[in-house]
Design a protein around this motif. Structure first.
Motif, PDB file in Angstrom:
ATOM      1  N   TYR A  77      65.107 -70.949  40.645  1.00  0.00           N
ATOM      2  CA  TYR A  77      65.787 -71.776  41.641  1.00  0.00           C
ATOM      3  C   TYR A  77      64.772 -72.436  42.581  1.00  0.00           C
ATOM      4  O   TYR A  77      64.894 -73.628  42.908  1.00  0.00           O
ATOM      5  N   LYS A  78      63.773 -71.664  43.007  1.00  0.00           N
ATOM      6  CA  LYS A  78      62.760 -72.204  43.924  1.00  0.00           C
ATOM      7  C   LYS A  78      61.933 -73.299  43.249  1.00  0.00           C
ATOM      8  O   LYS A  78      61.674 -74.361  43.849  1.00  0.00           O
ATOM      9  N   VAL A  79      61.515 -73.059  41.993  1.00  0.00           N
ATOM     10  CA  VAL A  79      60.719 -74.065  41.280  1.00  0.00           C
ATOM     11  C   VAL A  79      61.527 -75.347  41.098  1.00  0.00           C
ATOM     12  O   VAL A  79      61.016 -76.467  41.281  1.00  0.00           O
ATOM     13  N   THR A  80      62.809 -75.181  40.745  1.00  0.00           N
ATOM     14  CA  THR A  80      63.679 -76.354  40.572  1.00  0.00           C
ATOM     15  C   THR A  80      63.834 -77.103  41.886  1.00  0.00           C
ATOM     16  O   THR A  80      63.754 -78.340  41.928  1.00  0.00           O
ATOM     17  N   SER A  81      64.067 -76.366  42.965  1.00  0.00           N
ATOM     18  CA  SER A  81      64.220 -76.999  44.281  1.00  0.00           C
ATOM     19  C   SER A  81      62.937 -77.703  44.709  1.00  0.00           C
ATOM     20  O   SER A  81      62.980 -78.803  45.286  1.00  0.00           O
ATOM     21  N   ASP A  82      61.789 -77.078  44.425  1.00  0.00           N
ATOM     22  CA  ASP A  82      60.511 -77.719  44.759  1.00  0.00           C
ATOM     23  C   ASP A  82      60.329 -79.017  43.975  1.00  0.00           C
ATOM     24  O   ASP A  82      59.789 -80.003  44.504  1.00  0.00           O
ATOM     25  N   TYR A  83      60.774 -79.009  42.728  1.00  0.00           N
ATOM     26  CA  TYR A  83      60.643 -80.232  41.934  1.00  0.00           C
ATOM     27  C   TYR A  83      61.543 -81.337  42.493  1.00  0.00           C
ATOM     28  O   TYR A  83      61.142 -82.511  42.545  1.00  0.00           O
ATOM     29  N   LEU A  84      62.745 -80.950  42.935  1.00  0.00           N
ATOM     30  CA  LEU A  84      63.630 -81.928  43.575  1.00  0.00           C
ATOM     31  C   LEU A  84      62.993 -82.438  44.876  1.00  0.00           C
ATOM     32  O   LEU A  84      63.156 -83.614  45.237  1.00  0.00           O
ATOM     33  N   GLY A  85      62.261 -81.548  45.559  1.00  0.00           N
ATOM     34  CA  GLY A  85      61.535 -81.984  46.758  1.00  0.00           C
ATOM     35  C   GLY A  85      60.458 -82.995  46.410  1.00  0.00           C
ATOM     36  O   GLY A  85      60.210 -83.949  47.169  1.00  0.00           O
ATOM     37  N   HIS A  86      59.815 -82.797  45.259  1.00  0.00           N
ATOM     38  CA  HIS A  86      58.822 -83.781  44.783  1.00  0.00           C
ATOM     39  C   HIS A  86      59.470 -85.141  44.555  1.00  0.00           C
ATOM     40  O   HIS A  86      58.926 -86.186  44.962  1.00  0.00           O
ATOM     41  N   LEU A  87      60.643 -85.164  43.944  1.00  0.00           N
ATOM     42  CA  LEU A  87      61.343 -86.431  43.732  1.00  0.00           C
ATOM     43  C   LEU A  87      61.731 -87.057  45.073  1.00  0.00           C
ATOM     44  O   LEU A  87      61.589 -88.278  45.277  1.00  0.00           O
ATOM     45  N   SER A  88      62.232 -86.205  45.982  1.00  0.00           N
ATOM     46  CA  SER A  88      62.703 -86.697  47.270  1.00  0.00           C
ATOM     47  C   SER A  88      61.577 -87.316  48.095  1.00  0.00           C
ATOM     48  O   SER A  88      61.728 -88.410  48.656  1.00  0.00           O
ATOM     49  N   SER A  89      60.443 -86.651  48.130  1.00  0.00           N
ATOM     50  CA  SER A  89      59.355 -87.100  49.006  1.00  0.00           C
ATOM     51  C   SER A  89      58.436 -88.118  48.355  1.00  0.00           C
ATOM     52  O   SER A  89      58.043 -89.107  48.989  1.00  0.00           O
ATOM     53  N   ASP A  90      58.078 -87.922  47.089  1.00  0.00           N
ATOM     54  CA  ASP A  90      57.056 -88.749  46.450  1.00  0.00           C
ATOM     55  C   ASP A  90      57.612 -89.952  45.689  1.00  0.00           C
ATOM     56  O   ASP A  90      56.868 -90.888  45.389  1.00  0.00           O
ATOM     57  N   HIS A  91      58.891 -89.924  45.350  1.00  0.00           N
ATOM     58  CA  HIS A  91      59.457 -91.023  44.565  1.00  0.00           C
ATOM     59  C   HIS A  91      60.569 -91.781  45.281  1.00  0.00           C
ATOM     60  O   HIS A  91      60.868 -92.919  44.924  1.00  0.00           O
ATOM     61  N   LEU A  92      61.174 -91.156  46.292  1.00  0.00           N
ATOM     62  CA  LEU A  92      62.316 -91.796  46.948  1.00  0.00           C
ATOM     63  C   LEU A  92      62.149 -91.929  48.456  1.00  0.00           C
ATOM     64  O   LEU A  92      62.936 -92.621  49.103  1.00  0.00           O
ATOM     65  N   SER A  93      61.197 -91.220  49.027  1.00  0.00           N
ATOM     66  CA  SER A  93      60.943 -91.280  50.476  1.00  0.00           C
ATOM     67  C   SER A  93      62.188 -90.920  51.282  1.00  0.00           C
ATOM     68  O   SER A  93      62.527 -91.567  52.279  1.00  0.00           O
ATOM     69  N   PHE A  94      62.883 -89.884  50.849  1.00  0.00           N
ATOM     70  CA  PHE A  94      64.057 -89.435  51.582  1.00  0.00           C
ATOM     71  C   PHE A  94      63.638 -88.758  52.878  1.00  0.00           C
ATOM     72  O   PHE A  94      62.537 -88.223  53.000  1.00  0.00           O
ATOM     73  N   ASN A  95      64.561 -88.738  53.845  1.00  0.00           N
ATOM     74  CA  ASN A  95      64.323 -88.101  55.134  1.00  0.00           C
ATOM     75  C   ASN A  95      65.328 -86.978  55.373  1.00  0.00           C
ATOM     76  O   ASN A  95      65.995 -86.522  54.445  1.00  0.00           O
ATOM     77  N   ASP A  96      65.500 -86.590  56.656  1.00  0.00           N
ATOM     78  CA  ASP A  96      66.368 -85.458  56.986  1.00  0.00           C
ATOM     79  C   ASP A  96      67.842 -85.728  56.707  1.00  0.00           C
ATOM     80  O   ASP A  96      68.646 -84.791  56.685  1.00  0.00           O
ATOM     81  N   SER A  97      68.215 -86.958  56.492  1.00  0.00           N
ATOM     82  CA  SER A  97      69.626 -87.304  56.284  1.00  0.00           C
ATOM     83  C   SER A  97      70.013 -87.309  54.802  1.00  0.00           C
ATOM     84  O   SER A  97      71.164 -87.609  54.475  1.00  0.00           O
ATOM     85  N   GLU A  98      69.062 -86.994  53.915  1.00  0.00           N
ATOM     86  CA  GLU A  98      69.349 -87.030  52.474  1.00  0.00           C
ATOM     87  C   GLU A  98      69.188 -85.647  51.842  1.00  0.00           C
ATOM     88  O   GLU A  98      68.506 -84.774  52.381  1.00  0.00           O
ATOM     89  N   ARG A  99      69.763 -85.529  50.667  1.00  0.00           N
ATOM     90  CA  ARG A  99      69.667 -84.287  49.914  1.00  0.00           C
ATOM     91  C   ARG A  99      69.811 -84.574  48.415  1.00  0.00           C
ATOM     92  O   ARG A  99      70.531 -85.482  48.014  1.00  0.00           O
ATOM     93  N   ILE A 100      69.102 -83.747  47.611  1.00  0.00           N
ATOM     94  CA  ILE A 100      69.238 -83.830  46.154  1.00  0.00           C
ATOM     95  C   ILE A 100      69.650 -82.452  45.644  1.00  0.00           C
ATOM     96  O   ILE A 100      69.065 -81.432  46.049  1.00  0.00           O
ATOM     97  N   SER A 101      70.650 -82.414  44.750  1.00  0.00           N
ATOM     98  CA  SER A 101      71.098 -81.154  44.148  1.00  0.00           C
ATOM     99  C   SER A 101      71.173 -81.331  42.633  1.00  0.00           C
ATOM    100  O   SER A 101      71.529 -82.399  42.139  1.00  0.00           O
ATOM    101  N   LEU A 102      70.848 -80.249  41.927  1.00  0.00           N
ATOM    102  CA  LEU A 102      70.932 -80.248  40.467  1.00  0.00           C
ATOM    103  C   LEU A 102      71.926 -79.164  40.060  1.00  0.00           C
ATOM    104  O   LEU A 102      71.846 -78.030  40.518  1.00  0.00           O
ATOM    105  N   TYR A 103      72.878 -79.551  39.190  1.00  0.00           N
ATOM    106  CA  TYR A 103      73.940 -78.639  38.770  1.00  0.00           C
ATOM    107  C   TYR A 103      73.925 -78.449  37.258  1.00  0.00           C
ATOM    108  O   TYR A 103      73.801 -79.412  36.497  1.00  0.00           O
ATOM    109  N   LEU A 104      74.084 -77.202  36.852  1.00  0.00           N
ATOM    110  CA  LEU A 104      74.230 -76.861  35.435  1.00  0.00           C
ATOM    111  C   LEU A 104      75.711 -76.696  35.128  1.00  0.00           C
ATOM    112  O   LEU A 104      76.444 -76.028  35.868  1.00  0.00           O
TER     113      LEU A 104
END
Length: 319
Positions: free
Chosen positions: A146-173
């Motif tokens: 879960y942590k590795v997956t969340s960190d990867y979503l953080g990589h997408l959020s910060s390095d590819h989308l420049s999201f801020n405190d008002s955004e969130r990314i979630s991955l669902y199985l």
């Protein structure tokens, strides 16, 4: 010619049936002989003792009246009463001695079993400790994935989308047997939005439900939080007002895409924002497509270690 053959066959069948009954009777007698002797021997001996007490005086009178040359031991052996008394005595003695031996054997078996149980107790404790260690490792592995997956979503959020405190990314199985989604990972720079309220979600509600059942893609911008906002959630996303009010992040913009492997949907990635104009569908779809192999791999890892799915499989095996 045919009739004698038929009779012969019938006789053979009767012989076989008779032989089978004899074998069953012998087997029953072998299994129950000691019990019969233990219970019936003393009773028979008591009855014979009473009978001898009644029978012997009369016979003794007759014996004394016999000529001396006929007063032989064989005289008594011509009568059935002494033989029955002797037989009852043998049965009673066999029942008593055999019962005592059987009791000692059972005591030895009980003692042996107690010893074995005592020897197994430390092993039982070791097995319980090993199981606890395994369960702990499973939880650690699940948390790590879960942590590795969340960190990867953080990589997408910060390095590819420049999201801020008002955004969130979630991955669902997607968990097909239970018709639900399981949260595989979540990231937001706002730590409150990253917290977990639930781990499982129905696949028939919310924007993930819309995405799953209506083309694998969904984008919507809602009104600011108000009665109109809650009405939209209830009518279009099947989220009642009570549930909507309890949401930690009251997003007003959603964009989600189904994750597919081998032409089959296995999960969903969801982008959210509490602001209008931040989520651009084309940019989000491009990022999701470029990172699809990694998202698929993370969903597979989640399926392998998730405790909800593991418990579901264990219940199915037990049934």
């Amino acid at each position: 010619i045919s009739k004698p053959m038929t009779i012969s066959v019938h006789l053979n069948k009767e012989e076989r049936l008779g032989g089978g009954k004899i074998v069953l009777a012998a087997k029953w007698l072998e299994d129950n002989l000691l019990t019969i002797c233990q219970q019936g021997g003393p009773v028979a001996l008591a009855i014979m003792s009473v009978w001898i007490g009644i029978w012997f005086p009369d016979v003794q009178v007759i014996y004394k009246s016999l000529p001396d040359d006929e007063k032989l031991f064989s005289y008594w052996m011509t009568m059935w009463t002494p033989w029955l008394f002797l037989f009852s005595s043998v049965v009673a003695i066999y029942g008593g001695v055999g019962g005592a031996a059987d009791g000692r054997r059972k005591d030895q078996l009980v003692s042996q079993l107690r010893t074995e149980i005592a020897n197994l107790l430390p092993l039982k404790d070791e097995l319980e400790e090993a199981q606890q260690s395994i369960d702990y490792l499973k939880i650690q592995q699940e948390d790590l994935v879960y942590k590795v997956t969340s960190d990867y979503l953080g990589h997408l959020s910060s390095d590819h989308l420049s999201f801020n405190d008002s955004e969130r990314i979630s991955l669902y199985l997607h968990d097909s047997p239970m018709s639900r989604f399981i949260l595989a990972g979540r990231y937001s720079k706002n730590s409150d939005f990253s917290k977990i309220n639930r781990k499982a979600f129905s696949d028939g509600e919310g924007c993930i439900g819309q995405t799953w059942k209506n083309g694998g893609k969904y984008f919507v911008e809602l009104p600011q939080v108000s009665d109109e906002y809650y009405d939209h959630l209830k009518i279009n996303l099947l989220i009642d007002r009570k549930t909507a009010r309890s949401l930690r992040m009251k997003s007003i913009a959603y964009c989600s895409f189904a994750i597919e492997e081998n032409y089959r949907r296995i999960g969903i990635i969801l982008f959210e924002s509490t602001k209008h104009g931040v989520l651009r569908e084309s940019d989000l779809e491009r990022v999701a497509t470029e990172h699809l192999p990694y998202l698929i791999e993370m969903l597979k890892k989640t399926r392998d270690v998730n405790s909800l799915i593991a418990h579901q499989a264990e219940v199915k095996e037990n049934v």
